[in-house]
Scaffold this active site. Structure first.
Site, PDB file in Angstrom:
ATOM      1  N   CYS A 118      -2.020   1.902   8.189  1.00 53.88           N
ATOM      2  CA  CYS A 118      -1.133   0.837   7.735  1.00 53.88           C
ATOM      3  C   CYS A 118      -1.805  -0.500   7.521  1.00 53.88           C
ATOM      4  O   CYS A 118      -2.387  -1.056   8.436  1.00 53.88           O
ATOM      5  CB  CYS A 118      -0.071   0.575   8.790  1.00 53.88           C
ATOM      6  SG  CYS A 118       0.815   1.986   9.222  1.00 53.88           S
TER       7      CYS A 118
ATOM      8  N   HIS B 205       3.193   5.898  21.743  1.00 55.57           N
ATOM      9  CA  HIS B 205       1.846   5.347  21.981  1.00 55.57           C
ATOM     10  C   HIS B 205       1.477   5.007  23.419  1.00 55.57           C
ATOM     11  O   HIS B 205       0.345   4.599  23.683  1.00 55.57           O
ATOM     12  CB  HIS B 205       1.583   4.099  21.108  1.00 55.57           C
ATOM     13  CG  HIS B 205       1.799   4.314  19.647  1.00 55.57           C
ATOM     14  ND1 HIS B 205       1.583   5.520  19.021  1.00 55.57           N
ATOM     15  CD2 HIS B 205       2.219   3.481  18.671  1.00 55.57           C
ATOM     16  CE1 HIS B 205       1.864   5.412  17.737  1.00 55.57           C
ATOM     17  NE2 HIS B 205       2.262   4.197  17.497  1.00 55.57           N
TER      18      HIS B 205
ATOM     19  N   CYS C  75       4.647  -7.216   8.467  1.00 61.74           N
ATOM     20  CA  CYS C  75       5.520  -6.627   9.485  1.00 61.74           C
ATOM     21  C   CYS C  75       5.662  -7.614  10.629  1.00 61.74           C
ATOM     22  O   CYS C  75       4.728  -8.346  10.957  1.00 61.74           O
ATOM     23  CB  CYS C  75       4.908  -5.321   9.994  1.00 61.74           C
ATOM     24  SG  CYS C  75       5.965  -4.456  11.176  1.00 61.74           S
TER      25      CYS C  75
ATOM     26  N   SER D 161       9.645   6.678  10.193  1.00 60.95           N
ATOM     27  CA  SER D 161       8.951   6.380  11.447  1.00 60.95           C
ATOM     28  C   SER D 161       9.330   4.978  11.926  1.00 60.95           C
ATOM     29  O   SER D 161       9.291   4.019  11.164  1.00 60.95           O
ATOM     30  CB  SER D 161       7.442   6.472  11.209  1.00 60.95           C
ATOM     31  OG  SER D 161       6.742   6.109  12.372  1.00 60.95           O
TER      32      SER D 161
ATOM     33  N   GLU E 211       0.832  -1.200   0.000  1.00 60.78           N
ATOM     34  CA  GLU E 211       0.000   0.000   0.000  1.00 60.78           C
ATOM     35  C   GLU E 211       0.865   1.246   0.000  1.00 60.78           C
ATOM     36  O   GLU E 211       1.889   1.300   0.686  1.00 60.78           O
ATOM     37  CB  GLU E 211      -0.835   0.050   1.278  1.00 60.78           C
ATOM     38  CG  GLU E 211      -1.755  -1.115   1.418  1.00 60.78           C
ATOM     39  CD  GLU E 211      -2.541  -1.049   2.728  1.00 60.78           C
ATOM     40  OE1 GLU E 211      -3.208  -2.024   3.040  1.00 60.78           O
ATOM     41  OE2 GLU E 211      -2.462  -0.023   3.427  1.00 60.78           O
TER      42      GLU E 211
ATOM     43  N   ASN F 188      -7.385   4.730  14.076  1.00 54.03           N
ATOM     44  CA  ASN F 188      -8.261   4.261  13.007  1.00 54.03           C
ATOM     45  C   ASN F 188      -8.884   2.970  13.500  1.00 54.03           C
ATOM     46  O   ASN F 188      -8.161   1.990  13.703  1.00 54.03           O
ATOM     47  CB  ASN F 188      -7.415   3.963  11.762  1.00 54.03           C
ATOM     48  CG  ASN F 188      -7.682   4.937  10.647  1.00 54.03           C
ATOM     49  OD1 ASN F 188      -8.804   5.386  10.446  1.00 54.03           O
ATOM     50  ND2 ASN F 188      -6.634   5.259   9.914  1.00 54.03           N
TER      51      ASN F 188
ATOM     52  N   GLY G  63       5.324  -1.950   7.503  1.00 54.83           N
ATOM     53  CA  GLY G  63       6.689  -2.417   7.735  1.00 54.83           C
ATOM     54  C   GLY G  63       7.442  -1.579   8.744  1.00 54.83           C
ATOM     55  O   GLY G  63       7.059  -0.455   9.065  1.00 54.83           O
ATOM     56  N   GLU G  64       8.525  -2.142   9.244  1.00 51.28           N
ATOM     57  CA  GLU G  64       9.405  -1.427  10.162  1.00 51.28           C
ATOM     58  C   GLU G  64      10.691  -1.084   9.397  1.00 51.28           C
ATOM     59  O   GLU G  64      11.526  -1.964   9.151  1.00 51.28           O
ATOM     60  CB  GLU G  64       9.696  -2.314  11.393  1.00 51.28           C
ATOM     61  CG  GLU G  64      10.779  -1.793  12.310  1.00 51.28           C
ATOM     62  CD  GLU G  64      10.662  -0.317  12.666  1.00 51.28           C
ATOM     63  OE1 GLU G  64       9.628   0.096  13.199  1.00 51.28           O
ATOM     64  OE2 GLU G  64      11.603   0.450  12.382  1.00 51.28           O
TER      65      GLU G  64
ATOM     66  N   CYS H  15      -2.334  -2.357  14.932  1.00 53.66           N
ATOM     67  CA  CYS H  15      -1.943  -2.167  13.531  1.00 53.66           C
ATOM     68  C   CYS H  15      -2.330  -3.366  12.668  1.00 53.66           C
ATOM     69  O   CYS H  15      -2.077  -4.512  13.033  1.00 53.66           O
ATOM     70  CB  CYS H  15      -0.432  -1.952  13.467  1.00 53.66           C
ATOM     71  SG  CYS H  15       0.167  -1.650  11.803  1.00 53.66           S
TER      72      CYS H  15
HETATM   73  N1  SAH Z   1       6.845   0.546  11.870  1.00 55.96           N
HETATM   74  C1  SAH Z   1       6.925   1.967  11.852  1.00 55.96           C
HETATM   75  C2  SAH Z   1       6.271   2.606  10.639  1.00 55.96           C
HETATM   76  C3  SAH Z   1       4.942   2.069  10.232  1.00 55.96           C
HETATM   77  S1  SAH Z   1       3.575   2.441  11.280  1.00 55.96           S
HETATM   78  C4  SAH Z   1       6.384   2.536  13.139  1.00 55.96           C
HETATM   79  O1  SAH Z   1       5.954   1.771  13.988  1.00 55.96           O
HETATM   80  O2  SAH Z   1       6.451   3.747  13.341  1.00 55.96           O
HETATM   81  C5  SAH Z   1       3.313   4.143  10.971  1.00 55.96           C
HETATM   82  C6  SAH Z   1       2.426   4.814  11.994  1.00 55.96           C
HETATM   83  O3  SAH Z   1       1.051   4.425  11.828  1.00 55.96           O
HETATM   84  C7  SAH Z   1       2.835   4.441  13.397  1.00 55.96           C
HETATM   85  O4  SAH Z   1       2.894   5.545  14.262  1.00 55.96           O
HETATM   86  C8  SAH Z   1       1.745   3.483  13.750  1.00 55.96           C
HETATM   87  O5  SAH Z   1       1.705   3.330  15.096  1.00 55.96           O
HETATM   88  C9  SAH Z   1       0.528   4.117  13.086  1.00 55.96           C
HETATM   89  N2  SAH Z   1      -0.653   3.248  13.020  1.00 55.96           N
HETATM   90  C10 SAH Z   1      -0.701   1.920  12.816  1.00 55.96           C
HETATM   91  N3  SAH Z   1      -1.968   1.462  12.929  1.00 55.96           N
HETATM   92  C11 SAH Z   1      -2.748   2.517  13.189  1.00 55.96           C
HETATM   93  C12 SAH Z   1      -4.155   2.686  13.410  1.00 55.96           C
HETATM   94  N4  SAH Z   1      -4.994   1.663  13.393  1.00 55.96           N
HETATM   95  N5  SAH Z   1      -4.599   3.948  13.674  1.00 55.96           N
HETATM   96  C13 SAH Z   1      -3.737   4.993  13.700  1.00 55.96           C
HETATM   97  N6  SAH Z   1      -2.411   4.890  13.497  1.00 55.96           N
HETATM   98  C14 SAH Z   1      -1.921   3.668  13.254  1.00 55.96           C
END
Ligand code: SAH
Length: 342
Positions: free
Chosen positions: A332, A215, A111, A190, A91, A289, A158-159, A118
C-alpha cells in the site's frame, strides 16, 4: 462534477432524457464502456453525431492517465499509478493467480488510520475516492493491462470503511449486469477494524468477504503498530467479525503482517492461538514489505515458517501469502509516496 463512471445505467438514462436524448442510448454507452473498453464519445460511433457533441460538453469523460506502470519480473503482478482529474494519484495492482486475475483497488487518497508499517498514511489523508474513481481504476486495468478480471480486493490505499457510502455504491455498481456483473463472493474488503461500520456492513445483504487487519495478538502490541486499537480494541473487533459471520455466513479472514522483532515469535503465536484457536477462522500471514523509513522489516524465512507451523499445529488455518509485488513496491502506498517525495 458529473462523472460517467459514477453513474448507474438508470442514472445515465435519466440524464440523457433530461438533455433531450433517447433513453436507449444508455444501453449503447454502457456496452461501449463495459464490454468494449471505449471511453471517448467520438469513438462511440453508434451514437448520433449531435449526441456525441452534446455529451462532449455536458458529460466529458475523464479517464485516468497512467503516471507509471511497473511489472514484476515474473509478470505476475502489474502496478499502475493513476492520475485523477484533480492531479491526485492512486495505486492499483493486478495480481495473476491460478484461479484468475485479482485487482487490488484504492478507496482513498492517503489514509487517516496511520498504521506504523504502512506507507499509505505517511503523507496523511487527502480525500475520499468516489465510486466512479474506484470504477475507473478497474476500467484502466481492463483497457491497458487485461480484460480478464476474476476478483476485486479493496486492499489498496485507504480505509474502505471510512469511505463507507462511496464504497457501498461502488460494490453495488460492479455487481450490476450492465457493468462487470461481478459476484459479491469475488469481492474482499479489508479493514483495520472500524467496528461500527463492520456491523453496518453485515446489514447490507451483500455477501462479500470481510478481511480484518489484525497484525498483533494483544491490544498492547497492536496499539504500538495500529493506533486505531485505542478506539477499537481487539475484543470489540473480534465480536464484530463474529457478528459478520453469523449474519452473512461468510467466514472472516484475518491478516497478520509478519514483522521482524515485533510480532513474529513463538510467544506471539501462542497468544494468537489463545485469542483465535477456538474459532473457525483463516489467518493470512503476510511477510512485511520492508519499510526503511520506519525501520520495520521482514523476518528471516525460518522465523516466519516457525510461526506459521506453530499456528497450524494448534489447529489454526493459516496461509503464508506469496510475496507478490514486493519487488515493485506494491505494498500500500509505496509507489505514490515515492513519487511525492522525489
Ligand atoms: N485499511 C485497510 C485496507 C488497506 S491495507 C486495512 O487496514 O486492512 C491492506 C493490507 O495491506 C492490510 O492488511 C495492511 O496491513 C497491509 N500492509 C500495509 N503495509 C504493508 C507492508 N509494508 N507490508 C505488508 N503488508 C502491508
Amino acid at each position: 462534477m458529473n462523472d460517467i463512471f459514477n453513474m448507474t445505467k438508470k442514472e445515465l438514462q435519466t440524464f440523457l432524457v433530461q438533455h433531450g436524448m433517447k433513453k436507449f442510448r444508455a444501453d449503447q454507452i454502457f456496452h461501449y464502456m463495459y464490454k468494449e473498453n471505449i471511453f471517448s464519445w467520438n469513438d462511440m460511433v453508434l451514437l448520433p453525431k449531435a449526441d456525441r457533441a452534446s455529451l462532449e460538453t455536458l458529460l466529458p469523460i475523464f479517464f485516468p492517465t497512467i503516471v507509471s506502470k511497473l511489472e514484476a519480473p515474473d509478470g505476475q503482478t502489474v502496478k499502475l499509478l493513476l492520475q485523477l482529474h484533480d492531479g491526485q494519484t492512486v495505486e492499483t495492482v493486478l495480481m495473476k493467480h491460478d484461479y484468475g486475475n485479482s485487482i487490488c483497488l484504492s478507496t482513498q487518497v492517503g489514509c487517516a488510520v496511520n498504521c506504523a508499517f504502512c506507507a499509505s498514511a505517511k503523507n496523511g489523508f487527502v480525500r475520499n475516492l468516489s465510486a466512479g474513481e474506484m470504477m475507473a481504476q478497474l476500467l484502466a486495468f481492463k483497457k491497458y493491462v487485461t480484460p480478464e478480471l476474476h476478483s476485486i480486493v479493496l486492499m489498496g490505499t485507504g480505509e474502505p470503511l471510512l469511505n463507507y457510502t462511496n464504497v457501498l455504491r461502488f460494490l453495488h455498481m460492479v455487481h450490476e449486469k450492465d457493468t462487470l456483473y461481478l459476484g459479491y463472493r469475488n469481492i474482499t474488503l479489508s479493514t483495520s477494524g472500524i467496528v461500527p461500520k463492520m456491523y453496518d456492513l453485515a446489514e447490507e445483504g451483500i455477501p462479500i468477504t470481510l478481511a480484518v487487519s489484525l497484525h498483533a495478538p494483544t491490544d498492547a502490541m497492536r496499539r504500538r503498530i495500529m493506533p486505531i486499537t485505542n478506539t477499537y480494541p481487539i475484543a470489540d473487533v473480534l465480536k464484530a467479525a463474529d457478528h459478520y459471520f453469523e449474519k452473512t455466513g461468510r467466514q472472516v479472514t484475518f491478516e497478520y503482517i509478519l514483522i521482524k522483532n515485533v510480532n513474529c515469535n513463538i510467544s506471539c503465536a501462542r497468544q494468537l492461538v489463545q485469542l483465535l484457536g477456538h474459532k473457525n477462522i483463516l489467518i493470512n500471514a503476510i511477510p512485511m514489505n520492508d519499510n526503511y523509513d520506519v525501520g520495520l522489516y521482514r523476518p528471516p524465512m525460518s522465523d516466519m515458517e516457525a510461526f506459521v507451523t506453530y499456528l497450524q499445529k494448534n489447529g489454526i488455518r493459516v496461509t503464508l501469502r506469496r510475496e507478490m509485488g514486493s519487488k515493485i513496491q506494491a505494498a500500500c502506498g509505496q509507489l505514490r509516496i515515492k513519487r511525492e517525495n522525489i
